[in-house]
Design an enzyme around this catalytic site. Sequence first.
Site, PDB file in Angstrom:
ATOM      1  N   GLY A 158       0.828  -1.203   0.000  1.00 14.55           N
ATOM      2  CA  GLY A 158       0.000   0.000   0.000  1.00 14.55           C
ATOM      3  C   GLY A 158       0.862   1.253   0.000  1.00 14.55           C
ATOM      4  N   LYS A 159       0.527   2.178  -0.866  1.00 11.76           N
ATOM      5  CA  LYS A 159       1.215   3.482  -0.868  1.00 11.76           C
ATOM      6  C   LYS A 159       0.419   4.379   0.085  1.00 11.76           C
ATOM      7  CE  LYS A 159       3.442   6.620  -4.197  1.00 11.76           C
ATOM      8  NZ  LYS A 159       4.841   6.283  -3.845  1.00 11.76           N
ATOM      9  N   ILE A 160       0.665   4.168   1.349  1.00 13.91           N
ATOM     10  CA  ILE A 160      -0.158   4.746   2.415  1.00 13.91           C
ATOM     11  C   ILE A 160       0.593   5.890   3.094  1.00 13.91           C
ATOM     12  CG2 ILE A 160      -1.233   4.222   4.646  1.00 13.91           C
ATOM     13  CD1 ILE A 160      -1.782   1.400   3.504  1.00 13.91           C
TER      14      ILE A 160
END
Length: 306
Positions: A158-160
């Site tokens: 995830g590019k969180i």
Amino acid sequence: MVDKVEKIWMDGELIAWDDANVHILTHTLHYGLGAFEGIRCYATDDGGSAIFRLREHVRRLFDSAHIATMEVPFTQEQIADACVETVRVNGLKSCYLRPLFFVGDGAMGLGAMTNKTRVAIAVWKWGAYLGDEGLEKGIRACISSFTRPGVNMLMAKGKIVGHYVNSILAKREALTRGFNEAILLDAQGYVSEASGENIFVVRDGIVSTPAHGASILGGITRDTIIQLLGEMGYELRERLIARDELYVADEVFMCGTAAEVTPVREIDGRAIGAGTRGEITKRVQDRYFQVVRGVEVPNAEWLTYI
């Protein structure tokens, strides 16, 4: 500094740059739950401009939101169209796009579940992330004292928003020490990725990179490079890479949407190969820039023309 443009897309409409504001109690500002993407639009050789691999970036953005249990009030098609419109309305031929999903204000606390997911898309002019000189001559990197969290510590794919605190600290440490970039090892001590880039290592003509299932972000530029390496006839191995393999590599390069394809000439005070951009790195770099500018693109769907 980011150069100001006219419009930002926010929650379904284009608004003036100076009006794109949020309340101080915006949940993501306090707790870091959000998802974002970095995308580039390039001027193409035919005089137009095109966003590179927009659909894949938007899909990953929604994947990140799903991982983060965020409900998004727009479809992938709507967000892709909004990205195109935001570039068009600001009249930019080449630019960086930043779509962001964030949790708005309302309830506070870690258990807040009812706040609305808000969406913003900003664009701006952005040159080489690690510098034009870095693209040609290579950068200096160091092994960070910070570790890339394991696959079951944080959601690696995830590019969180909040996950990037670790990368920010690693980057700041590297800059303070006089380096351009930090390389993080994973919890087992193997090479993971840089603060914002995936890593490739060349030895005896064979190119290696940490496997997708490792604690790395599944980079879209990484995927592009893997496909281009195959096209050019290079052997690519996805495997565990030890720290000292970097030191004795013939070439090392990093890739990412912002960094594009950047050679590494030195790591921890040790010259990599001849201490300059290597032959394979240059070939990959040249081919990558051909593709993003619309020259002999392996897949026509990679380019979304404005």
